[in-house]
Design a protein around this motif. Structure first.
Motif, PDB file in Angstrom:
ATOM      1  N   GLU A   1       0.914   3.803  19.051  1.00 38.15           N
ATOM      2  CA  GLU A   1       1.960   4.249  19.975  1.00 38.15           C
ATOM      3  C   GLU A   1       3.238   3.420  19.845  1.00 38.15           C
ATOM      4  OE1 GLU A   1       2.104   6.922  21.992  1.00 38.15           O
ATOM      5  OE2 GLU A   1       0.214   7.489  21.035  1.00 38.15           O
ATOM      6  N   LEU A   2       3.216   2.377  19.046  1.00 38.87           N
ATOM      7  CA  LEU A   2       4.423   1.599  18.791  1.00 38.87           C
ATOM      8  C   LEU A   2       5.402   2.437  17.957  1.00 38.87           C
ATOM      9  CD1 LEU A   2       2.715  -1.815  18.007  1.00 38.87           C
ATOM     10  CD2 LEU A   2       4.168  -1.319  19.995  1.00 38.87           C
ATOM     11  N   PRO A   3       6.687   2.054  17.911  1.00 38.72           N
ATOM     12  CA  PRO A   3       7.667   2.848  17.160  1.00 38.72           C
ATOM     13  C   PRO A   3       7.249   3.090  15.714  1.00 38.72           C
ATOM     14  CG  PRO A   3       8.793   1.244  18.535  1.00 38.72           C
ATOM     15  CD  PRO A   3       7.322   0.935  18.644  1.00 38.72           C
ATOM     16  N   ALA A   4       7.626   4.237  15.190  1.00 34.46           N
ATOM     17  CA  ALA A   4       7.165   4.686  13.866  1.00 34.46           C
ATOM     18  C   ALA A   4       7.494   3.702  12.758  1.00 34.46           C
ATOM     19  CB  ALA A   4       7.769   6.051  13.548  1.00 34.46           C
ATOM     20  N   THR A   5       8.620   2.990  12.869  1.00 33.03           N
ATOM     21  CA  THR A   5       9.039   2.079  11.797  1.00 33.03           C
ATOM     22  C   THR A   5       8.406   0.698  11.899  1.00 33.03           C
ATOM     23  OG1 THR A   5      10.980   1.436  13.107  1.00 33.03           O
ATOM     24  CG2 THR A   5      11.257   3.240  11.507  1.00 33.03           C
ATOM     25  N   THR A   6       7.584   0.466  12.910  1.00 31.98           N
ATOM     26  CA  THR A   6       6.929  -0.829  13.064  1.00 31.98           C
ATOM     27  C   THR A   6       6.139  -1.173  11.810  1.00 31.98           C
ATOM     28  OG1 THR A   6       6.686  -0.399  15.432  1.00 31.98           O
ATOM     29  CG2 THR A   6       5.385  -2.191  14.506  1.00 31.98           C
ATOM     30  N   ARG A   7       6.330  -2.384  11.325  1.00 33.24           N
ATOM     31  CA  ARG A   7       5.594  -2.843  10.148  1.00 33.24           C
ATOM     32  C   ARG A   7       4.220  -3.346  10.578  1.00 33.24           C
ATOM     33  NH1 ARG A   7       8.859  -7.295   7.193  1.00 33.24           N
ATOM     34  NH2 ARG A   7       9.400  -7.955   9.306  1.00 33.24           N
ATOM     35  N   LEU A   8       3.173  -2.914   9.875  1.00 31.61           N
ATOM     36  CA  LEU A   8       1.803  -3.317  10.175  1.00 31.61           C
ATOM     37  C   LEU A   8       1.246  -4.120   9.011  1.00 31.61           C
ATOM     38  CD1 LEU A   8       0.394   0.045  11.614  1.00 31.61           C
ATOM     39  CD2 LEU A   8       1.442  -1.848  12.877  1.00 31.61           C
ATOM     40  N   PHE A   9       0.641  -5.262   9.328  1.00 34.26           N
ATOM     41  CA  PHE A   9       0.103  -6.151   8.307  1.00 34.26           C
ATOM     42  C   PHE A   9      -1.399  -6.307   8.512  1.00 34.26           C
ATOM     43  CE2 PHE A   9       4.568  -7.016   8.446  1.00 34.26           C
ATOM     44  CZ  PHE A   9       4.911  -7.251   7.116  1.00 34.26           C
ATOM     45  N   MET A  10      -2.159  -5.936   7.475  1.00 30.76           N
ATOM     46  CA  MET A  10      -3.617  -5.947   7.533  1.00 30.76           C
ATOM     47  C   MET A  10      -4.166  -7.345   7.282  1.00 30.76           C
ATOM     48  SD  MET A  10      -3.834  -2.623   7.851  1.00 30.76           S
ATOM     49  CE  MET A  10      -2.162  -2.566   8.531  1.00 30.76           C
ATOM     50  N   CYS A  11      -5.376  -7.592   7.789  1.00 28.15           N
ATOM     51  CA  CYS A  11      -6.060  -8.851   7.495  1.00 28.15           C
ATOM     52  C   CYS A  11      -6.834  -8.767   6.180  1.00 28.15           C
ATOM     53  CB  CYS A  11      -7.001  -9.205   8.640  1.00 28.15           C
ATOM     54  SG  CYS A  11      -7.813 -10.798   8.472  1.00 28.15           S
ATOM     55  N   HIS A  12      -7.152  -7.550   5.745  1.00 31.14           N
ATOM     56  CA  HIS A  12      -7.939  -7.366   4.521  1.00 31.14           C
ATOM     57  C   HIS A  12      -7.449  -6.143   3.758  1.00 31.14           C
ATOM     58  CE1 HIS A  12     -11.021 -10.194   5.899  1.00 31.14           C
ATOM     59  NE2 HIS A  12     -11.041  -9.549   7.055  1.00 31.14           N
ATOM     60  N   ASP A  13      -7.732  -6.144   2.457  1.00 34.19           N
ATOM     61  CA  ASP A  13      -7.682  -4.903   1.685  1.00 34.19           C
ATOM     62  C   ASP A  13      -8.811  -4.952   0.675  1.00 34.19           C
ATOM     63  OD1 ASP A  13      -6.457  -2.347   1.074  1.00 34.19           O
ATOM     64  OD2 ASP A  13      -5.973  -3.237  -0.866  1.00 34.19           O
ATOM     65  N   TYR A  14      -9.513  -3.823   0.510  1.00 32.02           N
ATOM     66  CA  TYR A  14     -10.712  -3.767  -0.317  1.00 32.02           C
ATOM     67  C   TYR A  14     -10.559  -2.864  -1.536  1.00 32.02           C
ATOM     68  CZ  TYR A  14     -12.810  -6.043   3.729  1.00 32.02           C
ATOM     69  OH  TYR A  14     -13.104  -6.916   4.745  1.00 32.02           O
ATOM     70  N   LEU A  15      -9.330  -2.478  -1.862  1.00 24.64           N
ATOM     71  CA  LEU A  15      -9.050  -1.708  -3.070  1.00 24.64           C
ATOM     72  C   LEU A  15      -9.931  -0.461  -3.158  1.00 24.64           C
ATOM     73  CD1 LEU A  15      -6.969  -2.169  -5.310  1.00 24.64           C
ATOM     74  CD2 LEU A  15      -8.826  -3.009  -6.739  1.00 24.64           C
ATOM     75  N   PRO A  16      -9.713   0.502  -2.284  1.00 23.31           N
ATOM     76  CA  PRO A  16     -10.530   1.717  -2.306  1.00 23.31           C
ATOM     77  C   PRO A  16     -10.357   2.489  -3.608  1.00 23.31           C
ATOM     78  CG  PRO A  16      -8.630   2.000  -0.879  1.00 23.31           C
ATOM     79  CD  PRO A  16      -8.660   0.556  -1.251  1.00 23.31           C
ATOM     80  N   GLU A  17     -11.322   3.346  -3.884  1.00 28.96           N
ATOM     81  CA  GLU A  17     -11.291   4.137  -5.112  1.00 28.96           C
ATOM     82  C   GLU A  17     -10.011   4.950  -5.181  1.00 28.96           C
ATOM     83  OE1 GLU A  17     -14.033   7.484  -7.407  1.00 28.96           O
ATOM     84  OE2 GLU A  17     -14.747   6.520  -5.559  1.00 28.96           O
ATOM     85  N   GLY A  18      -9.395   4.958  -6.366  1.00 28.19           N
ATOM     86  CA  GLY A  18      -8.155   5.686  -6.559  1.00 28.19           C
ATOM     87  C   GLY A  18      -6.912   4.825  -6.483  1.00 28.19           C
ATOM     88  N   ARG A  19      -7.085   3.550  -6.145  1.00 29.76           N
ATOM     89  CA  ARG A  19      -5.944   2.628  -6.073  1.00 29.76           C
ATOM     90  C   ARG A  19      -6.237   1.407  -6.942  1.00 29.76           C
ATOM     91  NH1 ARG A  19      -4.753  -0.965  -1.818  1.00 29.76           N
ATOM     92  NH2 ARG A  19      -5.777   0.272  -0.186  1.00 29.76           N
ATOM     93  N   ASP A  20      -5.251   0.940  -7.698  1.00 27.88           N
ATOM     94  CA  ASP A  20      -5.481  -0.177  -8.614  1.00 27.88           C
ATOM     95  C   ASP A  20      -4.725  -1.432  -8.214  1.00 27.88           C
ATOM     96  OD1 ASP A  20      -2.882   0.525  -9.191  1.00 27.88           O
ATOM     97  OD2 ASP A  20      -3.253   1.046 -11.287  1.00 27.88           O
TER      98      ASP A  20
END
Length: 305
Positions: A211-230
């Motif tokens: 619900e925060l403004p659309a342009t709000t930047r979001l920073f994840m704690c993890h990324d697990y490189l899902p299939e289809g992304r290198d």
């Protein structure tokens, strides 16, 4: 009921363009964890979010290569660390907050509901009376809606339970550090089957962030490189998540999410480092006290319910 915390955070984001923080990410590939140094360019005040202590479970050895890279960056840029922020008590890596505090200063902080986590896992690991289970291992406990500053940049704290009871999101200027509540759009959402987790609460926390403004930047704690992304990626926006998050995009109902999340969680293995991580992180990253022989030990519950 009007969500006054969300309204305040949204107003902060809308007003934050002129005070956008400078953010440096450090990716620990062994645990897929992103540590952030968040700084105010005007004052050089900084916070460190979700730090990593390297741990070899085979030998029981801790090392600090990941934390040392953060220290080098802070020192190279002459930053003053005011806060060592935890989004929650992580189950997949050990926190390096005490090590960083010794080298750089700053207060170690987490959400006030860490006491729930401490009580559950204090019982599971049968920890002695030296572990108070009252949050006092941390320097500061945040409640939903608390505010503070990193230099001249406003920070609003949002309690976003579901993955764990103590999860927080930190709204820093126009950026939000979401912890494990949310992942990149092509990976979805956190599991909700740890003690105190709740898929329904998780959905509501996700929607609160979205619900925060659309342009709000979001920073994840993890990324697990899902299939289809290198390439590992850990930054997105509210707009991108609302359109494309595979678990929680606009149009997904709460019941649909809960059904999906609970079914998915039943297929997941426990994190590789959950037992050492929780024992350390419930103590704010401090190692257990040494026993009579001068050695520190972690416990391994056998056949625990």
């Amino acid at each position: 009921m009007t969500d006054s915390v969300l309204m305040h955070a949204a107003a902060q984001v809308a007003d934050a363009q002129r005070k956008s923080p400078v953010i440096k990410a450090f990716f620990d590939k062994d645990t897929f964890t992103v540590t952030y140094v968040v700084r105010d360019p005007e004052t050089k005040s900084a916070a460190i979010v979700d730090s990593v202590c390297n741990f070899d479970p085979a030998s029981g050895r801790t090392t600090y290569d990941s934390a040392d890279a953060v220290i080098a960056y802070v020192q190279d840029h002459d930053l003053e660390v005011e806060w060592l922020l935890e989004t929650h008590a992580h189950a997949d890596h050990l926190s390096a907050a005490p090590y960083l505090q010794e080298k750089l200063g700053g207060k170690i902080a987490i959400g006030e509901h860490i006491v729930t986590v401490q009580n559950v896992f204090g019982e599971l690991f049968h920890v002695g009376p030296e572990f108070q289970r009252d949050g006092s291992d941390f320097d500061h406990l945040f409640a939903d809606g608390d505010t503070f500053k990193i230099g001249n940049i406003d920070v609003t704290v949002m309690h976003v339970p579901g993955h764990t009871p103590a999860c927080l999101a930190y709204v820093v200027g126009d950026a939000v550090f979401v912890g494990d509540t949310m992942f990149m759009p092509d990976y979805g959402s956190a599991r909700a089957d740890f003690p105190g987790g709740d898929a329904r609460q998780l959905f509501r926390s996700l929607r609160r962030i979205l619900e925060l403004p659309a342009t709000t930047r979001l920073f994840m704690c993890h990324d697990y490189l899902p299939e289809g992304r290198d390439k590992y990626i850990w930054e997105t926006t509210v707009e991108a998540e609302r359109k494309h998050n595979i678990h929680a995009h606009d149009g997904i109902t709460e019941d649909e999410f809960v059904t999906m999340r609970e079914a998915r969680d039943k297929t997941l293995d426990m994190p590789r480092l959950i037992l050492p991580s929780v024992q350390i992180n419930m103590r704010a990253g401090h190692l257990p006290p040494a026993e009579e022989n001068g050695v520190q030990y972690l416990k391994l519950p056998l056949n625990a319910v």
